[in-house]
Design an enzyme around this catalytic site. Structure first.
Site, PDB file in Angstrom:
ATOM      1  N   CYS A 114       5.662   0.338 -14.268  1.00  0.00           N
ATOM      2  CA  CYS A 114       4.760  -0.807 -14.466  1.00  0.00           C
ATOM      3  C   CYS A 114       4.847  -1.396 -15.874  1.00  0.00           C
ATOM      4  O   CYS A 114       4.595  -2.574 -16.072  1.00  0.00           O
ATOM      5  CB  CYS A 114       3.329  -0.409 -14.155  1.00  0.00           C
ATOM      6  SG  CYS A 114       3.143   0.113 -12.451  1.00  0.00           S
ATOM      7  N   HIS A 275      -0.745  -6.305 -16.682  1.00  0.00           N
ATOM      8  CA  HIS A 275      -0.023  -5.841 -15.496  1.00  0.00           C
ATOM      9  C   HIS A 275      -1.014  -5.820 -14.335  1.00  0.00           C
ATOM     10  O   HIS A 275      -2.148  -5.342 -14.488  1.00  0.00           O
ATOM     11  CB  HIS A 275       0.552  -4.447 -15.756  1.00  0.00           C
ATOM     12  CG  HIS A 275       0.884  -3.708 -14.505  1.00  0.00           C
ATOM     13  ND1 HIS A 275       1.718  -4.234 -13.556  1.00  0.00           N
ATOM     14  CD2 HIS A 275       0.463  -2.509 -14.025  1.00  0.00           C
ATOM     15  CE1 HIS A 275       1.813  -3.371 -12.546  1.00  0.00           C
ATOM     16  NE2 HIS A 275       1.055  -2.322 -12.814  1.00  0.00           N
ATOM     17  N   ASN A 305       0.590  -5.301  -6.351  1.00  0.00           N
ATOM     18  CA  ASN A 305       1.169  -4.764  -7.582  1.00  0.00           C
ATOM     19  C   ASN A 305       2.696  -4.797  -7.447  1.00  0.00           C
ATOM     20  O   ASN A 305       3.257  -4.096  -6.617  1.00  0.00           O
ATOM     21  CB  ASN A 305       0.657  -3.325  -7.759  1.00  0.00           C
ATOM     22  CG  ASN A 305       1.187  -2.630  -8.995  1.00  0.00           C
ATOM     23  OD1 ASN A 305       2.173  -3.075  -9.589  1.00  0.00           O
ATOM     24  ND2 ASN A 305       0.545  -1.541  -9.372  1.00  0.00           N
TER      25      ASN A 305
HETATM   26  O1  UT7 Z   1       0.392   0.122 -11.449  1.00  0.00           O
HETATM   27  C1  UT7 Z   1      -0.166   1.259 -12.029  1.00  0.00           C
HETATM   28  C2  UT7 Z   1      -0.294   2.278 -11.038  1.00  0.00           C
HETATM   29  N1  UT7 Z   1      -1.341   2.239 -10.098  1.00  0.00           N
HETATM   30  C3  UT7 Z   1      -2.633   2.040 -10.359  1.00  0.00           C
HETATM   31  O2  UT7 Z   1      -3.057   1.655 -11.413  1.00  0.00           O
HETATM   32  C4  UT7 Z   1      -3.584   2.383  -9.243  1.00  0.00           C
HETATM   33  C5  UT7 Z   1      -4.857   2.994  -9.767  1.00  0.00           C
HETATM   34  N2  UT7 Z   1      -5.713   3.477  -8.693  1.00  0.00           N
HETATM   35  C6  UT7 Z   1      -6.321   2.628  -7.820  1.00  0.00           C
HETATM   36  O3  UT7 Z   1      -6.146   1.428  -7.894  1.00  0.00           O
HETATM   37  C7  UT7 Z   1      -7.242   3.230  -6.800  1.00  0.00           C
HETATM   38  O4  UT7 Z   1      -7.383   4.614  -7.038  1.00  0.00           O
HETATM   39  C8  UT7 Z   1      -6.752   3.014  -5.329  1.00  0.00           C
HETATM   40  C9  UT7 Z   1      -6.914   1.562  -4.962  1.00  0.00           C
HETATM   41  C10 UT7 Z   1      -5.319   3.454  -5.175  1.00  0.00           C
HETATM   42  C11 UT7 Z   1      -7.588   3.851  -4.364  1.00  0.00           C
HETATM   43  O5  UT7 Z   1      -8.948   3.506  -4.485  1.00  0.00           O
HETATM   44  P1  UT7 Z   1     -10.031   4.657  -4.664  1.00  0.00           P
HETATM   45  O6  UT7 Z   1     -11.325   3.990  -4.709  1.00  0.00           O
HETATM   46  O7  UT7 Z   1      -9.637   5.467  -5.870  1.00  0.00           O
HETATM   47  O8  UT7 Z   1      -9.897   5.480  -3.315  1.00  0.00           O
HETATM   48  P2  UT7 Z   1      -9.526   7.008  -3.073  1.00  0.00           P
HETATM   49  O9  UT7 Z   1      -8.070   7.246  -3.282  1.00  0.00           O
HETATM   50  O10 UT7 Z   1     -10.485   7.863  -3.836  1.00  0.00           O
HETATM   51  O11 UT7 Z   1      -9.842   7.149  -1.531  1.00  0.00           O
HETATM   52  C12 UT7 Z   1     -11.174   6.960  -1.013  1.00  0.00           C
HETATM   53  C13 UT7 Z   1     -11.109   7.006   0.497  1.00  0.00           C
HETATM   54  C14 UT7 Z   1     -10.368   8.238   1.045  1.00  0.00           C
HETATM   55  O12 UT7 Z   1     -11.016   8.636   2.231  1.00  0.00           O
HETATM   56  P3  UT7 Z   1     -12.066   9.852   2.216  1.00  0.00           P
HETATM   57  O13 UT7 Z   1     -11.284  11.055   1.736  1.00  0.00           O
HETATM   58  O14 UT7 Z   1     -13.151   9.454   1.277  1.00  0.00           O
HETATM   59  O15 UT7 Z   1     -12.499   9.935   3.637  1.00  0.00           O
HETATM   60  C15 UT7 Z   1      -9.004   7.680   1.397  1.00  0.00           C
HETATM   61  O16 UT7 Z   1      -8.369   8.423   2.417  1.00  0.00           O
HETATM   62  O17 UT7 Z   1     -10.407   5.877   1.005  1.00  0.00           O
HETATM   63  C16 UT7 Z   1      -9.363   6.314   1.879  1.00  0.00           C
HETATM   64  N3  UT7 Z   1      -8.248   5.365   1.783  1.00  0.00           N
HETATM   65  C17 UT7 Z   1      -8.178   4.252   2.536  1.00  0.00           C
HETATM   66  N4  UT7 Z   1      -8.976   3.759   3.506  1.00  0.00           N
HETATM   67  C18 UT7 Z   1      -8.611   2.600   4.067  1.00  0.00           C
HETATM   68  C19 UT7 Z   1      -7.183   5.402   0.940  1.00  0.00           C
HETATM   69  N5  UT7 Z   1      -6.420   4.325   1.147  1.00  0.00           N
HETATM   70  C20 UT7 Z   1      -7.004   3.600   2.121  1.00  0.00           C
HETATM   71  C21 UT7 Z   1      -6.672   2.399   2.759  1.00  0.00           C
HETATM   72  N6  UT7 Z   1      -7.491   1.928   3.728  1.00  0.00           N
HETATM   73  N7  UT7 Z   1      -5.581   1.689   2.421  1.00  0.00           N
END
Ligand code: UT7
Length: 348
Positions: A114, A275, A305
């Site tokens: 990134c 970014h 992204n």
């Molecule tokens: O470019 C630089 C690199 N990347 C980043 O900067 C990304 C940084 N991180 C993020 O943007 C966020 O952490 C994400 C958008 C990737 C994820 O959001 P989050 O609020 O941190 O969600 P999480 O990973 O803690 O997941 C919460 C829940 C989980 O379910 P349970 O365990 O609570 O039942 C996941 O399984 O959301 C679920 N989940 C989804 N649900 C629907 C994960 N992905 C999805 C999805 N659709 N696409």
């Protein structure tokens, strides 16, 4: 020493649009979840057969070169940033050189995910400053769609990333005080594996010793195994919450570092081009720096992204929209896998 300036900026995005609802045809996800957590509404995916990271980079490069008022024959160095190269090796720089029928100039590939474009800009800046090169083409391009998994098991990764390319031509600045004022590069490899594609790779004997997939042979066979492909181990991996936590600290840190190095404060910024990792990260950084909406450029809503391509695509769109004008103070900042993070402060 000469300063360098961005003489031309351009971008290219593939025409295939996939909305959040389109993705919910392949996996358990929803428009509501994706928009709420990331701000993303849709993204572009390259043509599966016709487009590659290199071909998209070329389209962006053509625009940047034209806007710089030069031709491809004036380019005396190529820097190509990507994490999704056409080949494991050689890099995309030489493929771009070949396809654009450029002179036999040097081509360097940058693997900083990134923050790849800001790193590439910094490298180009040093070559211009020393007078070694006059017109450097810097490209950031990604074809994420070819390596992503569109099943529910990978939904935290595959709803975020999109394809596209951006490019810039760097030249010596002609006016006093104009151009790239400074660049700031950082890394911390302590968490290298939490946002990574672990396979294929040469690390297998270190990490795979106890794994059943470890082949029983003296030499070879560890680069990637059939089991790893089948089990999904050869897919991008991200611990999203851990990355998020680090990003919201390092983005403001590296922006403030650039401002302090040039005796500016956040209120002097005319446009921050971060970014495009997650709209929530950008909004948090904006709030922390006290910047109004019109001083932060976001287009993640349309493209997701695009990793090394995200900063130059955003900068190019901002320039096209008249938000980047001569004399403006522009700040670029990025954070990503590695972890690596970087910023550049530019007097346009
Ligand atoms: O470019 C630089 C690199 N990347 C980043 O900067 C990304 C940084 N991180 C993020 O943007 C966020 O952490 C994400 C958008 C990737 C994820 O959001 P989050 O609020 O941190 O969600 P999480 O990973 O803690 O997941 C919460 C829940 C989980 O379910 P349970 O365990 O609570 O039942 C996941 O399984 O959301 C679920 N989940 C989804 N649900 C629907 C994960 N992905 C999805 C999805 N659709 N696409």
């Amino acid at each position: 020493m000469y300063s360098s300036k961005i003489a031309g900026i351009g971008h290219y995005v593939p025409k295939n649009v996939y909305t959040n609802n389109d993705l919910s045809r392949f996996m358990e996800t929803s428009d509501e979840w994706i928009q709420e957590r990331t701000g993303i509404k849709e993204r572009r995916f390259a043509d599966r057969y016709e487009e590659t990271t290199t071909t998209m980079g070329i389209e962006a490069a053509k625009v940047a070169i034209e806007r710089a008022g030069i031709t491809k024959d004036d380019i005396d160095f190529i820097i190509f940033a990507t994490l999704s190269p056409d080949y494991y090796f050689p890099g995309c720089g030489v493929l771009l050189q070949r396809e654009m029928q450029m002179k036999e100039v040097g081509a360097l590939d940058i693997r900083n995910q990134c923050s790849g474009f800001v790193y590439a800009l910094s490298v180009a800046d040093q070559f211009i400053k020393t007078g070694m090169y006059k017109n450097i083409l810097v490209v950031g391009s990604e074809k994420h769609s070819f390596a992503m998994d569109f099943e529910t098991r990978s939904r935290n990764v595959s709803v975020i990333f999109g394809d596209g390319a951006g490019a810039a031509v760097l030249q010596r600045a002609t006016k006093e005080g104009q151009g790239i004022l400074s660049t700031h590069l950082h890394s911390d490899g302590a968490d290298a594996e939490i946002l990574a594609m672990h396979y294929p790779g040469a690390h297998a004997n270190k990490w795979l010793k106890d794994k059943p997939a470890f082949p029983d042979q003296e030499l070879g066979g560890l680069f990637i195994t059939a089991d790893q492909i089948e089990s999904g181990a050869a897919l991008p991996y991200m611990d999203g919450p851990a990355v998020f936590k680090k990003a919201v600290v390092k983005f403001p840190e590296v922006i403030n570092e650039a401002l302090a190095a040039n005796s500016y404060t956040a209120k002097d910024i005319d446009l921050l081009v971060p970014h495009q990792a997650n709209l929530r990260i950008s909004q948090y950084v904006q709030q922390l720096l006290g910047l109004p909406d019109d001083k932060v450029f976001n287009n993640i809503q349309k493209y997701g992204n695009t990793t090394a391509a995200s900063v130059p695509i955003a900068l190019s769109e901002a320039w096209e929209a008249g938000k980047v004008k001569e004399g403006d103070l522009i700040c670029l900042a990025a954070f990503g896998s590695g972890f690596t993070w970087a910023s550049a402060l530019i007097k346009w």
